[in-house]
Design a protein around this motif. Structure first.
Motif, PDB file in Angstrom:
ATOM      1  N   ALA A   1     -14.841   4.393  -7.869  1.00  0.00           N
ATOM      2  CA  ALA A   1     -15.702   3.483  -7.097  1.00  0.00           C
ATOM      3  C   ALA A   1     -15.159   2.061  -7.101  1.00  0.00           C
ATOM      4  O   ALA A   1     -15.292   1.336  -6.103  1.00  0.00           O
ATOM      5  N   TYR A   2     -14.555   1.645  -8.198  1.00  0.00           N
ATOM      6  CA  TYR A   2     -13.996   0.280  -8.272  1.00  0.00           C
ATOM      7  C   TYR A   2     -12.896   0.110  -7.226  1.00  0.00           C
ATOM      8  O   TYR A   2     -12.962  -0.779  -6.356  1.00  0.00           O
ATOM      9  N   ALA A   3     -11.887   0.981  -7.277  1.00  0.00           N
ATOM     10  CA  ALA A   3     -10.761   0.845  -6.343  1.00  0.00           C
ATOM     11  C   ALA A   3     -11.216   1.043  -4.896  1.00  0.00           C
ATOM     12  O   ALA A   3     -10.763   0.327  -3.998  1.00  0.00           O
ATOM     13  N   ILE A   4     -12.135   1.983  -4.655  1.00  0.00           N
ATOM     14  CA  ILE A   4     -12.568   2.236  -3.274  1.00  0.00           C
ATOM     15  C   ILE A   4     -13.334   1.037  -2.722  1.00  0.00           C
ATOM     16  O   ILE A   4     -13.097   0.605  -1.590  1.00  0.00           O
ATOM     17  N   ALA A   5     -14.250   0.480  -3.524  1.00  0.00           N
ATOM     18  CA  ALA A   5     -15.041  -0.648  -3.027  1.00  0.00           C
ATOM     19  C   ALA A   5     -14.136  -1.822  -2.672  1.00  0.00           C
ATOM     20  O   ALA A   5     -14.286  -2.441  -1.612  1.00  0.00           O
ATOM     21  N   GLU A   6     -13.181  -2.119  -3.526  1.00  0.00           N
ATOM     22  CA  GLU A   6     -12.286  -3.246  -3.248  1.00  0.00           C
ATOM     23  C   GLU A   6     -11.385  -2.937  -2.055  1.00  0.00           C
ATOM     24  O   GLU A   6     -11.061  -3.822  -1.262  1.00  0.00           O
TER      25      GLU A   6
ATOM     26  N   ALA B   1     -23.043   5.253  -4.053  1.00  0.00           N
ATOM     27  CA  ALA B   1     -22.786   3.854  -3.672  1.00  0.00           C
ATOM     28  C   ALA B   1     -21.662   3.775  -2.646  1.00  0.00           C
ATOM     29  O   ALA B   1     -21.729   3.002  -1.686  1.00  0.00           O
ATOM     30  N   ILE B   2     -20.642   4.603  -2.824  1.00  0.00           N
ATOM     31  CA  ILE B   2     -19.510   4.579  -1.882  1.00  0.00           C
ATOM     32  C   ILE B   2     -19.885   5.216  -0.548  1.00  0.00           C
ATOM     33  O   ILE B   2     -19.455   4.740   0.516  1.00  0.00           O
ATOM     34  N   ARG B   3     -20.712   6.260  -0.579  1.00  0.00           N
ATOM     35  CA  ARG B   3     -21.184   6.824   0.704  1.00  0.00           C
ATOM     36  C   ARG B   3     -21.942   5.756   1.493  1.00  0.00           C
ATOM     37  O   ARG B   3     -21.782   5.628   2.706  1.00  0.00           O
ATOM     38  N   LEU B   4     -22.792   5.000   0.796  1.00  0.00           N
ATOM     39  CA  LEU B   4     -23.525   3.916   1.468  1.00  0.00           C
ATOM     40  C   LEU B   4     -22.550   2.872   2.021  1.00  0.00           C
ATOM     41  O   LEU B   4     -22.710   2.387   3.146  1.00  0.00           O
TER      42      LEU B   4
ATOM     43  N   ASP C   1      -9.517   1.316 -14.478  1.00  0.00           N
ATOM     44  CA  ASP C   1     -10.675   2.170 -14.743  1.00  0.00           C
ATOM     45  C   ASP C   1     -10.347   3.220 -15.801  1.00  0.00           C
ATOM     46  O   ASP C   1     -11.151   3.511 -16.673  1.00  0.00           O
ATOM     47  N   TRP C   2      -9.191   3.813 -15.667  1.00  0.00           N
ATOM     48  CA  TRP C   2      -8.758   4.837 -16.628  1.00  0.00           C
ATOM     49  C   TRP C   2      -8.827   4.275 -18.056  1.00  0.00           C
ATOM     50  O   TRP C   2      -9.397   4.900 -18.951  1.00  0.00           O
ATOM     51  N   PHE C   3      -8.250   3.105 -18.252  1.00  0.00           N
ATOM     52  CA  PHE C   3      -8.191   2.564 -19.618  1.00  0.00           C
ATOM     53  C   PHE C   3      -9.536   1.988 -20.060  1.00  0.00           C
ATOM     54  O   PHE C   3      -9.997   2.263 -21.165  1.00  0.00           O
ATOM     55  N   HIS C   4     -10.166   1.205 -19.206  1.00  0.00           N
ATOM     56  CA  HIS C   4     -11.407   0.544 -19.639  1.00  0.00           C
ATOM     57  C   HIS C   4     -12.589   1.506 -19.733  1.00  0.00           C
ATOM     58  O   HIS C   4     -13.570   1.201 -20.402  1.00  0.00           O
ATOM     59  N   PHE C   5     -12.519   2.636 -19.057  1.00  0.00           N
ATOM     60  CA  PHE C   5     -13.659   3.542 -19.144  1.00  0.00           C
ATOM     61  C   PHE C   5     -13.300   4.875 -19.777  1.00  0.00           C
ATOM     62  O   PHE C   5     -13.926   5.275 -20.745  1.00  0.00           O
TER      63      PHE C   5
ATOM     64  N   ASN D   1      -0.134  -5.215  -1.641  1.00  0.00           N
ATOM     65  CA  ASN D   1      -0.316  -4.061  -0.758  1.00  0.00           C
ATOM     66  C   ASN D   1      -1.516  -3.213  -1.204  1.00  0.00           C
ATOM     67  O   ASN D   1      -1.682  -2.907  -2.393  1.00  0.00           O
ATOM     68  N   PRO D   2      -2.394  -2.837  -0.258  1.00  0.00           N
ATOM     69  CA  PRO D   2      -3.639  -2.147  -0.624  1.00  0.00           C
ATOM     70  C   PRO D   2      -3.435  -0.850  -1.423  1.00  0.00           C
ATOM     71  O   PRO D   2      -4.215  -0.566  -2.336  1.00  0.00           O
ATOM     72  N   ALA D   3      -2.405  -0.068  -1.100  1.00  0.00           N
ATOM     73  CA  ALA D   3      -2.201   1.186  -1.835  1.00  0.00           C
ATOM     74  C   ALA D   3      -1.792   0.885  -3.278  1.00  0.00           C
ATOM     75  O   ALA D   3      -2.254   1.533  -4.225  1.00  0.00           O
ATOM     76  N   ALA D   4      -0.947  -0.120  -3.462  1.00  0.00           N
ATOM     77  CA  ALA D   4      -0.517  -0.496  -4.812  1.00  0.00           C
ATOM     78  C   ALA D   4      -1.685  -1.109  -5.595  1.00  0.00           C
ATOM     79  O   ALA D   4      -1.837  -0.882  -6.796  1.00  0.00           O
ATOM     80  N   GLN D   5      -2.541  -1.864  -4.907  1.00  0.00           N
ATOM     81  CA  GLN D   5      -3.740  -2.399  -5.565  1.00  0.00           C
ATOM     82  C   GLN D   5      -4.635  -1.265  -6.052  1.00  0.00           C
ATOM     83  O   GLN D   5      -5.181  -1.314  -7.152  1.00  0.00           O
ATOM     84  N   ALA D   6      -4.788  -0.241  -5.216  1.00  0.00           N
ATOM     85  CA  ALA D   6      -5.653   0.887  -5.582  1.00  0.00           C
ATOM     86  C   ALA D   6      -5.110   1.585  -6.830  1.00  0.00           C
ATOM     87  O   ALA D   6      -5.877   2.032  -7.689  1.00  0.00           O
ATOM     88  N   GLU D   7      -3.774   1.658  -6.935  1.00  0.00           N
ATOM     89  CA  GLU D   7      -3.173   2.296  -8.103  1.00  0.00           C
ATOM     90  C   GLU D   7      -3.441   1.473  -9.368  1.00  0.00           C
ATOM     91  O   GLU D   7      -3.765   2.020 -10.430  1.00  0.00           O
ATOM     92  N   VAL D   8      -3.323   0.153  -9.256  1.00  0.00           N
ATOM     93  CA  VAL D   8      -3.638  -0.708 -10.407  1.00  0.00           C
ATOM     94  C   VAL D   8      -5.090  -0.505 -10.823  1.00  0.00           C
ATOM     95  O   VAL D   8      -5.392  -0.296 -12.002  1.00  0.00           O
ATOM     96  N   ARG D   9      -5.983  -0.522  -9.857  1.00  0.00           N
ATOM     97  CA  ARG D   9      -7.418  -0.431 -10.195  1.00  0.00           C
ATOM     98  C   ARG D   9      -7.788   0.955 -10.728  1.00  0.00           C
ATOM     99  O   ARG D   9      -8.650   1.079 -11.587  1.00  0.00           O
TER     100      ARG D   9
END
Lengths: 236, 236
Positions: free
Chosen positions: B64-69, B15-18, A108-112, A96-104
């Motif tokens: 940007a990661y979650a939004i792009a995907e 990038a996301i605005r584009l 990002d939170w952890f890797h960055f 599901n797209p909303a659940a995917q967005a939460e994972v991503r």
């Protein structure tokens, strides 16, 4: 067989090793130390960064972002099919797209965010000099102080998520858990985590550490520095 | 209507605005300055970072990661359907896994490597103090020297890719181009780019800048600093 080029104390490499194991994908491992700018690594990935996944068919997938998304659509088997808690194939990314967005968001939170605020400075101070064999320059006390304060905040957040949810991003184990574990396992090796203060995070990490996918990470060693007493303990 | 919370000189927000414009998705814009830790932004995204996309149905997509995907699988219309060069709907992410991996490798390259080595230090030195209204602390000359040397290397890489391919990641315009443009447009505003030295990159950027999706970016201004002479020129 595919090959994963990684560095054992690179948190993103660790997250991808866990993902491969959870997806039941057998790979050969090649270790690189990214700071050496080896011609072999640069030929694979012009960014000179790990992890890199080379498929048998010649496809080269560079970086934890591209590899995670690539594995999410690659065929998987379930390595823990015999484990009654984990009978379903592990998608690592929900449908599901909303659940995917939460994972991503959490990846990002952890890797960055966690990386920049905690893991990168602590690995830079305590781990990389031992691999490089360079004189252990005294780390700047202010940098360490900031990293420790940030660590408490991040573990508080992991505890909060663990308290609200079955896994960090929701009901199912996902890339969010594996990204977090890539970092937290390095910090746990260094004995940086006062687990008693973060009980829900501890329960989450115990469940994760007990999975078969974790065994490879627990065998890693930093030259000249033993792991913390709890690093390899499943019940700590 | 959905809302994009962004900061005008955040390369990932750009990038996301584009991407939204290329996908033909109309949104309302809310601007935030992430360093102010506004309660409204923290309520949307606990990381306190932009961009954040709020869908009308309540879904909040952070980063940007979650939004792009997310946008890659969202329904799109083609804003440039009338333009004979761009008759196909713009997927921004190709269907084939190897081509997807190449797009994502380059997105990482621009959003992390170029950002760390060039864009973040130059924005920190020349743009953020003007938004913050703080005294313009003299930037450290060594940091600027390193960022300039790195910039030449990165533009060389963009030139090399532009010379080999129709767009940076292959035949079609993709998130790789938009990620690069998010950063390069900020650097172009500051007049940091000596375009005459990077002819293929210049041709690539001229094509991109001429697209309708770019118009919003060209209207952005830093308080107290005019854009470079070429910033709004399509034929520079």
């Amino acid at each position: 067989m595919s090959t994963l080029t990684h560095f054992s104390f690179c948190p993103r490499s660790r997250a991808i090793r866990l993902a491969l194991a959870e997806r039941g994908i057998d790979v050969a491992f090649a270790e690189e130390r990214p700071w050496t700018w080896s011609p072999a690594l640069l030929a694979l990935n012009p960014a000179g960064e790990v992890p890199v996944l080379q498929q048998e068919d010649g496809i080269v997938v560079c970086g934890a972002y591209a590899i995670a998304e690539y594995l999410a659509i690659a065929p998987a088997t379930d390595p823990e099919a015999g484990d009654p808690d984990h009978r379903k194939p592990l998608a690592l990314l929900p449908g599901n797209p909303a659940a995917q967005a939460e994972v991503r968001r959490l990846v990002d939170w952890f890797h960055f965010k966690l990386d920049r605020e905690v893991t990168a400075p602590l690995l830079e101070a305590h781990v990389l000099p031992l691999f490089k064999g360079t004189a252990h320059a005294a780390p700047e006390p202010e940098v360490l102080r900031a990293a420790h304060a940030n660590l408490a905040y991040h573990l508080g957040y992991v505890s909060w998520l663990s308290d609200q949810r079955n896994w960090l991003a929701g009901d199912a184990l996902s890339y969010a858990d594996l990204a977090a574990a890539g970092h937290i396992s390095c910090l746990d090796y260094l004995g940086e985590i006062d687990w008693a203060r973060f009980a829900p995070a501890k329960v989450w990490y115990q469940r994760l550490k007990s999975r078969r996918s974790f065994q490879g990470l627990l065998a890693d060693r930093v030259p000249g520095r033993l792991p913390s007493a709890v690093y390899t303990e499943l019940d700590f």
